[in-house]
Write an enzyme that holds these catalytic residues in place. Structure first.
Site, PDB file in Angstrom:
ATOM      1  N   TYR A   8       3.404  -2.770  11.391  1.00 21.47           N
ATOM      2  CA  TYR A   8       4.601  -2.274  12.426  1.00 21.47           C
ATOM      3  C   TYR A   8       4.034  -2.999  13.750  1.00 21.47           C
ATOM      4  CZ  TYR A   8       6.510   1.169   9.170  1.00 21.47           C
ATOM      5  OH  TYR A   8       7.049   1.618   7.852  1.00 21.47           O
ATOM      6  N   LYS A  29      -4.581  -2.741   0.041  1.00 17.79           N
ATOM      7  CA  LYS A  29      -4.056  -3.814  -1.131  1.00 17.79           C
ATOM      8  C   LYS A  29      -5.141  -4.972  -0.758  1.00 17.79           C
ATOM      9  CE  LYS A  29      -1.551  -5.214  -4.697  1.00 17.79           C
ATOM     10  NZ  LYS A  29      -1.961  -4.432  -5.879  1.00 17.79           N
ATOM     11  N   ASP A  79      -1.074   0.584  -5.171  1.00 18.88           N
ATOM     12  CA  ASP A  79      -0.366   0.769  -6.404  1.00 18.88           C
ATOM     13  C   ASP A  79      -0.964   1.929  -7.267  1.00 18.88           C
ATOM     14  OD1 ASP A  79      -2.289  -1.006  -6.283  1.00 18.88           O
ATOM     15  OD2 ASP A  79      -1.297  -2.408  -7.698  1.00 18.88           O
ATOM     16  N   ASP A 106       3.267   5.367   5.238  1.00 23.71           N
ATOM     17  CA  ASP A 106       4.700   5.862   5.527  1.00 23.71           C
ATOM     18  C   ASP A 106       5.399   5.996   4.177  1.00 23.71           C
ATOM     19  OD1 ASP A 106       7.150   6.297   6.798  1.00 23.71           O
ATOM     20  OD2 ASP A 106       7.755   4.385   7.018  1.00 23.71           O
ATOM     21  N   ASP A 150       6.439   9.909   1.990  1.00 22.74           N
ATOM     22  CA  ASP A 150       7.651  10.101   1.293  1.00 22.74           C
ATOM     23  C   ASP A 150       7.291  10.631   0.007  1.00 22.74           C
ATOM     24  OD1 ASP A 150       8.825   9.701   3.957  1.00 22.74           O
ATOM     25  OD2 ASP A 150      10.360   8.616   2.847  1.00 22.74           O
TER      26      ASP A 150
END
Ligand SMILES: NC(=O)c1ccc[n+]([C@@H]2O[C@H](COP(=O)([O-])OP(=O)(O)OC[C@H]3O[C@@H](n4cnc5c(N)ncnc54)[C@H](O)[C@@H]3O)[C@@H](O)[C@H]2O)c1
Length: 363
Positions: free
Chosen positions: A145, A198, A231, A255, A259
């Site tokens: 971001y 990752k 993952d 983020d 959720d």
């Protein structure tokens, strides 16, 4: 007779913004004011509400006032609702308000607890019998971001445009959020930090994160660690969540994972968050994890618990720890007694949940 202690009044900037943001901020304010009123003068909250958001944009072409950051700077904290409405492109509304505040006030640590409430059904079968409770720590100042990149070559004609979006990982940025996660883990019953990247596919930025994590971990020999690919961590949230205490990840990955965590706890409407400027050079900002939910806005059915528990995080930040604990207990008593909004299987409206929580605040 001893003099009554002077009331400490905290200056709070409220930015309800859009959709259910306005409903849940009003709900949170009502509960926090009730708590202050019952504190025997221990504290008071002086609210200043700002009308910024998509409605403001439609009138002025700006998401917030030009001098908004200077206006917000002296406040003790910011209490935020949610930003976004279908009439304004999401990247315009998000960058024009929430991200501008978070980045300019260097609110680099975004803390998102995943809390399982009594009386709320989780889609996880094991939540019935296993104590589940973890917290996602999100790097909140750079990463995916950072806002670096551009769009170009549209002059080549339709179908030929190119977009570049660059991630930014600095060693300093990685180190401060990783240290923050370790310090948080030390204050929790299970001293463990899970680092998520990752780095098998993203061989530069995320390897820098991994190396920083390994280096910082040496300063915390009392804290257990693991490094997990994102993952695999998504699967672990579902299959082995009892193994989690503090999960630290980059801006985008945390983020998404938070959720998932709040959905596993029962609803996005339950999840609270704090955007901290840990050095306290700027006010920190407290907001529910969810967005403006245009699909249910204006119906009086939004779950206010995410916003209310963001208020508890704000109280903790202001040093009002007993009051924050009281608020948590009142929320748990409310869900435990079956006063639930529709997203978590009940029939109560926002105002009924607020009334029940206020009633449960009574000692
Ligand atoms: N921090 C923020 O301000 C923030 C975060 C996420 C999305 N957004 C914005 O919000 C708008 C809608 O985005 P979205 O639909 O992807 O996400 P959303 O979080 O608004 O909604 C996702 C789903 O969760 C439900 N939901 C959300 N909050 C709820 C609550 N308090 N009670 C009950 N149900 C609730 C909604 O009804 C919807 O079905 C977009 O403009 C987006 O950019 C803002």
């Amino acid at each position: 007779m001893p003099a009554a202690p002077a009331t400490r009044t905290y200056q709070i900037a409220a930015i309800p913004a859009d959709g259910v943001g306005a409903e849940v901020v009003a709900a949170g304010r009502a509960v926090l004011d009730a708590l202050a009123a019952g504190s025997n003068g221990a504290f008071a909250l002086a609210w200043t509400e700002f009308p910024w958001g998509c409605g403001y944009y439609e009138k002025t072409g700006r998401m917030m006032a030009e001098d908004a950051l200077a206006v917000l700077q002296p406040f003790d904290a910011i209490y935020f609702g949610a930003v976004g409405w279908p009439t304004v492109p999401d990247h315009v509304s998000l960058w024009g308000l929430r991200l501008t505040i978070a980045q300019n006030f260097d609110q680099w640590a975004n803390v998102r607890p995943v809390h399982f409430h009594p009386g709320v059904l989780s889609p996880l079968r094991k939540a019935d019998g296993t104590r589940l409770d973890w917290v996602v720590v999100r790097e909140n100042s750079e990463g995916e971001y950072a806002g670096l990149g551009g769009r170009n070559l549209s002059g080549r004609g339709p179908g030929n445009e190119v977009a570049v979006q660059t991630v930014l990982f600095t060693e300093k940025g990685c180190e401060r959020i990783i240290r923050f996660a370790f310090e948080l883990a030390r204050a929790r019953p299970v001293r463990k930090v899970s680092s998520v990247t990752k780095s098998n596919a993203q061989q530069y930025a995320m390897v820098l994160w991994d190396e920083t994590f390994a280096r910082v971990a040496q300063d915390y020999p009392d804290v257990t660690t693991e490094a997990v690919l994102v993952d695999a961590m998504a699967a672990k949230f579902v299959l082995k969540p009892e193994d989690l205490s503090v999960v630290v990840a980059s801006n985008l990955m945390a983020d998404i994972l938070s959720d998932l965590g709040s959905a596993l706890a029962g609803s996005l409407g339950l999840a609270a968050s704090a955007n901290y400027n840990p050095e306290r050079r700027f006010p920190s900002m407290f907001e529910p994890v969810h967005g403006s939910a245009p699909d249910i806005a204006g119906q009086g059915i939004a779950n206010p618990i995410g916003a209310i528990l963001s208020g508890a995080l704000m109280l903790d930040h202001l040093g009002l720890h007993e009051e924050a604990t009281r608020l948590h207990k009142a929320v748990d008593a409310t869900t435990g007694s079956g006063v639930l909004t529709r997203d978590i299987g009940g029939t109560a409206g926002t105002s009924q949940v607020v009334a029940a929580i206020i009633e449960n605040l009574a000692p």
